[in-house]
Scaffold this motif. Sequence first.
Motif, PDB file in Angstrom:
ATOM      1  N   ALA A  93       0.752  -1.213   0.102  1.00  0.00           N
ATOM      2  CA  ALA A  93      -0.270   0.280  -0.515  1.00  0.00           C
ATOM      3  C   ALA A  93       0.849   1.225   0.122  1.00  0.00           C
ATOM      4  O   ALA A  93       0.311   2.168  -0.411  1.00  0.00           O
ATOM      5  CB  ALA A  93      -0.953   0.327   1.311  1.00  0.00           C
ATOM      6  N   VAL A  94       1.770   1.378   0.730  1.00  0.00           N
ATOM      7  CA  VAL A  94       2.778   2.287   0.946  1.00  0.00           C
ATOM      8  C   VAL A  94       3.604   2.711  -0.219  1.00  0.00           C
ATOM      9  O   VAL A  94       3.799   3.669  -1.400  1.00  0.00           O
ATOM     10  CB  VAL A  94       3.807   2.231   2.026  1.00  0.00           C
ATOM     11  CG1 VAL A  94       5.372   3.148   1.834  1.00  0.00           C
ATOM     12  CG2 VAL A  94       2.744   2.266   3.317  1.00  0.00           C
ATOM     13  N   VAL A  95       4.345   1.356  -1.159  1.00  0.00           N
ATOM     14  CA  VAL A  95       4.405   0.908  -2.519  1.00  0.00           C
ATOM     15  C   VAL A  95       3.513   1.807  -3.452  1.00  0.00           C
ATOM     16  O   VAL A  95       3.761   2.705  -4.629  1.00  0.00           O
ATOM     17  CB  VAL A  95       5.184   0.670  -2.733  1.00  0.00           C
ATOM     18  CG1 VAL A  95       5.807  -0.276  -4.309  1.00  0.00           C
ATOM     19  CG2 VAL A  95       6.191   0.120  -1.781  1.00  0.00           C
ATOM     20  N   ALA A  96       2.397   2.290  -3.118  1.00  0.00           N
ATOM     21  CA  ALA A  96       1.305   1.830  -4.558  1.00  0.00           C
ATOM     22  C   ALA A  96       1.150   3.440  -4.484  1.00  0.00           C
ATOM     23  O   ALA A  96       0.474   4.205  -5.268  1.00  0.00           O
ATOM     24  CB  ALA A  96      -0.185   1.670  -4.393  1.00  0.00           C
ATOM     25  N   ASN A 125      12.329  -2.312  -8.363  1.00  0.00           N
ATOM     26  CA  ASN A 125      13.439  -2.891  -8.999  1.00  0.00           C
ATOM     27  C   ASN A 125      13.167  -3.857  -8.375  1.00  0.00           C
ATOM     28  O   ASN A 125      13.642  -5.309  -9.088  1.00  0.00           O
ATOM     29  CB  ASN A 125      14.561  -2.673  -8.711  1.00  0.00           C
ATOM     30  CG  ASN A 125      14.971  -1.229  -9.285  1.00  0.00           C
ATOM     31  OD1 ASN A 125      14.073  -0.721 -10.344  1.00  0.00           O
ATOM     32  ND2 ASN A 125      15.649  -0.130  -8.883  1.00  0.00           N
ATOM     33  N   GLY A 126      13.548  -4.083  -6.849  1.00  0.00           N
ATOM     34  CA  GLY A 126      12.878  -5.697  -6.912  1.00  0.00           C
ATOM     35  C   GLY A 126      11.475  -6.728  -7.191  1.00  0.00           C
ATOM     36  O   GLY A 126      11.967  -8.013  -7.691  1.00  0.00           O
ATOM     37  N   LEU A 127      10.142  -5.888  -7.853  1.00  0.00           N
ATOM     38  CA  LEU A 127       9.031  -6.538  -8.286  1.00  0.00           C
ATOM     39  C   LEU A 127       9.559  -7.029  -9.844  1.00  0.00           C
ATOM     40  O   LEU A 127       9.390  -7.792  -9.685  1.00  0.00           O
ATOM     41  CB  LEU A 127       8.416  -5.925  -7.707  1.00  0.00           C
ATOM     42  CG  LEU A 127       8.095  -5.296  -6.406  1.00  0.00           C
ATOM     43  CD1 LEU A 127       6.434  -4.234  -6.258  1.00  0.00           C
ATOM     44  CD2 LEU A 127       7.347  -6.416  -6.532  1.00  0.00           C
ATOM     45  N   ARG A 128      10.343  -5.655 -10.594  1.00  0.00           N
ATOM     46  CA  ARG A 128      10.872  -5.484 -11.537  1.00  0.00           C
ATOM     47  C   ARG A 128      11.495  -6.580 -11.740  1.00  0.00           C
ATOM     48  O   ARG A 128      10.760  -7.802 -13.105  1.00  0.00           O
ATOM     49  CB  ARG A 128      11.342  -5.111 -12.556  1.00  0.00           C
ATOM     50  CG  ARG A 128      10.268  -3.259 -12.297  1.00  0.00           C
ATOM     51  CD  ARG A 128      10.720  -1.676 -13.247  1.00  0.00           C
ATOM     52  NE  ARG A 128       9.675  -0.976 -12.750  1.00  0.00           N
ATOM     53  CZ  ARG A 128      10.712  -0.228 -12.103  1.00  0.00           C
ATOM     54  NH1 ARG A 128      11.415   0.315 -11.471  1.00  0.00           N
ATOM     55  NH2 ARG A 128       9.205   1.188 -12.331  1.00  0.00           N
ATOM     56  N   SER A 130      19.053 -13.161 -16.228  1.00  0.00           N
ATOM     57  CA  SER A 130      19.297 -13.609 -14.242  1.00  0.00           C
ATOM     58  C   SER A 130      20.279 -12.276 -14.592  1.00  0.00           C
ATOM     59  O   SER A 130      20.384 -11.676 -13.484  1.00  0.00           O
ATOM     60  CB  SER A 130      20.283 -14.776 -14.881  1.00  0.00           C
ATOM     61  OG  SER A 130      20.201 -15.939 -14.925  1.00  0.00           O
ATOM     62  N   ASP A 131      21.716 -11.769 -15.808  1.00  0.00           N
ATOM     63  CA  ASP A 131      21.876 -11.190 -15.689  1.00  0.00           C
ATOM     64  C   ASP A 131      21.088  -9.656 -14.962  1.00  0.00           C
ATOM     65  O   ASP A 131      21.731  -8.619 -14.297  1.00  0.00           O
ATOM     66  CB  ASP A 131      22.605 -10.126 -16.573  1.00  0.00           C
ATOM     67  CG  ASP A 131      24.033  -8.944 -16.584  1.00  0.00           C
ATOM     68  OD1 ASP A 131      24.706  -9.430 -16.059  1.00  0.00           O
ATOM     69  OD2 ASP A 131      23.619  -8.896 -17.205  1.00  0.00           O
ATOM     70  N   PHE A 132      20.162  -9.149 -16.335  1.00  0.00           N
ATOM     71  CA  PHE A 132      19.366  -8.297 -15.900  1.00  0.00           C
ATOM     72  C   PHE A 132      18.150  -8.219 -13.734  1.00  0.00           C
ATOM     73  O   PHE A 132      19.105  -7.615 -13.695  1.00  0.00           O
ATOM     74  CB  PHE A 132      18.258  -8.072 -16.724  1.00  0.00           C
ATOM     75  CG  PHE A 132      17.230  -6.632 -17.248  1.00  0.00           C
ATOM     76  CD1 PHE A 132      18.446  -5.807 -17.244  1.00  0.00           C
ATOM     77  CD2 PHE A 132      16.240  -6.670 -16.704  1.00  0.00           C
ATOM     78  CE1 PHE A 132      17.826  -4.456 -17.504  1.00  0.00           C
ATOM     79  CE2 PHE A 132      15.399  -5.561 -16.723  1.00  0.00           C
ATOM     80  CZ  PHE A 132      16.076  -4.235 -16.648  1.00  0.00           C
ATOM     81  N   ALA A 133      17.852  -9.258 -13.994  1.00  0.00           N
ATOM     82  CA  ALA A 133      17.365  -9.327 -13.075  1.00  0.00           C
ATOM     83  C   ALA A 133      18.486  -9.283 -11.731  1.00  0.00           C
ATOM     84  O   ALA A 133      17.957  -7.949 -10.810  1.00  0.00           O
ATOM     85  CB  ALA A 133      17.069 -10.694 -12.361  1.00  0.00           C
ATOM     86  N   TYR A 134      20.019  -8.831 -12.066  1.00  0.00           N
ATOM     87  CA  TYR A 134      20.343  -8.743 -10.879  1.00  0.00           C
ATOM     88  C   TYR A 134      21.174  -7.069 -10.245  1.00  0.00           C
ATOM     89  O   TYR A 134      21.633  -7.349  -9.422  1.00  0.00           O
ATOM     90  CB  TYR A 134      21.794  -9.709 -10.922  1.00  0.00           C
ATOM     91  CG  TYR A 134      23.330  -9.071 -10.413  1.00  0.00           C
ATOM     92  CD1 TYR A 134      23.357  -9.984  -8.850  1.00  0.00           C
ATOM     93  CD2 TYR A 134      24.037  -8.487 -10.765  1.00  0.00           C
ATOM     94  CE1 TYR A 134      23.956  -8.703  -7.926  1.00  0.00           C
ATOM     95  CE2 TYR A 134      25.235  -7.900  -9.526  1.00  0.00           C
ATOM     96  CZ  TYR A 134      25.402  -8.229  -8.740  1.00  0.00           C
ATOM     97  OH  TYR A 134      26.147  -8.007  -8.071  1.00  0.00           O
ATOM     98  N   LYS A 135      21.102  -6.848 -11.734  1.00  0.00           N
ATOM     99  CA  LYS A 135      21.726  -5.377 -12.241  1.00  0.00           C
ATOM    100  C   LYS A 135      19.927  -4.119 -11.329  1.00  0.00           C
ATOM    101  O   LYS A 135      20.412  -3.476 -10.741  1.00  0.00           O
ATOM    102  CB  LYS A 135      21.764  -4.808 -13.596  1.00  0.00           C
ATOM    103  CG  LYS A 135      22.573  -5.341 -13.741  1.00  0.00           C
ATOM    104  CD  LYS A 135      22.992  -5.054 -14.919  1.00  0.00           C
ATOM    105  CE  LYS A 135      24.745  -5.808 -15.883  1.00  0.00           C
ATOM    106  NZ  LYS A 135      25.275  -5.367 -17.124  1.00  0.00           N
ATOM    107  N   LEU A 136      18.663  -4.836 -11.457  1.00  0.00           N
ATOM    108  CA  LEU A 136      17.772  -4.015 -10.767  1.00  0.00           C
ATOM    109  C   LEU A 136      17.984  -4.160  -9.597  1.00  0.00           C
ATOM    110  O   LEU A 136      17.629  -3.610  -9.621  1.00  0.00           O
ATOM    111  CB  LEU A 136      16.730  -4.448 -11.622  1.00  0.00           C
ATOM    112  CG  LEU A 136      15.687  -4.693 -12.677  1.00  0.00           C
ATOM    113  CD1 LEU A 136      14.960  -5.526 -13.658  1.00  0.00           C
ATOM    114  CD2 LEU A 136      15.184  -3.395 -12.935  1.00  0.00           C
ATOM    115  N   ARG A 137      18.039  -5.690  -8.971  1.00  0.00           N
ATOM    116  CA  ARG A 137      18.221  -5.951  -7.326  1.00  0.00           C
ATOM    117  C   ARG A 137      19.225  -4.665  -6.825  1.00  0.00           C
ATOM    118  O   ARG A 137      19.291  -3.913  -6.592  1.00  0.00           O
ATOM    119  CB  ARG A 137      18.296  -7.131  -6.999  1.00  0.00           C
ATOM    120  CG  ARG A 137      17.138  -8.380  -7.236  1.00  0.00           C
ATOM    121  CD  ARG A 137      16.794  -8.933  -6.514  1.00  0.00           C
ATOM    122  NE  ARG A 137      16.118 -10.239  -7.399  1.00  0.00           N
ATOM    123  CZ  ARG A 137      14.920 -10.027  -6.817  1.00  0.00           C
ATOM    124  NH1 ARG A 137      14.320  -8.859  -6.319  1.00  0.00           N
ATOM    125  NH2 ARG A 137      13.643 -11.218  -7.358  1.00  0.00           N
TER     126      ARG A 137
END
Length: 144
Positions: A45-48, A89-92, A128-135
Motif C-alpha cells: 500500500a505504501v509503495v502504491a 526494482n525488486g518487483l521488476r 539473470s544478469d538483468f535481474a541482478y542489475k535491477l536488484r
Amino acid sequence: MEVTENGNTFNCSCGFSWQRGTNGTHNCEPGLYRQITALQQKLDAVVAESVTLKGFVEERCWVYDDDVGRYRDAHNYLPETPATDAILNGLRADGVQQLSAFAGQEYQRFAGDRAMQRKWKGIVLLCSDFAYKLRAGNADKAGE
C-alpha cells in the motif's frame, strides 16, 4: 522468538500467548506468516501511494524556475525515492526471473537441439544478469 511476561501471561513475538503454569510449547510459523502477510500488504500500500504521488508530481505539478523566470513542469524536480525505487526494482526483477525460469524450461524442452538450447540459454543468462542489475540498482547500466 522473543517472549515477554505481563503478569501471569507470557506472549511470544509470533502472537501466541499462554498462562503461567501451562505449557507454552507452540509453532511460531502460523503467527509469523500472518504478521509477514500483514506487513507485506502494508508495504504494498505504501509503495502504491508513493508511485501515485510520484506520478502526480510528474504530471500535474509545477515549480518556479528562477533561472528562466517562469514555471516549469516538476518532472525534472522529483525528489529522490531510493526505498521506493529499490522495492519497485525488486518487483521488476521478480518478473524478469520468472521469464528466466520460463526460458530455462524451454531450454530443457529442446534437449538435443543445440541451436535452440543455445538461444534459450542466452535468454536465461540475459535475464539473470538483468535481474541482478535491477536488484543492485544498476539496471541503467545494462550491457556495460
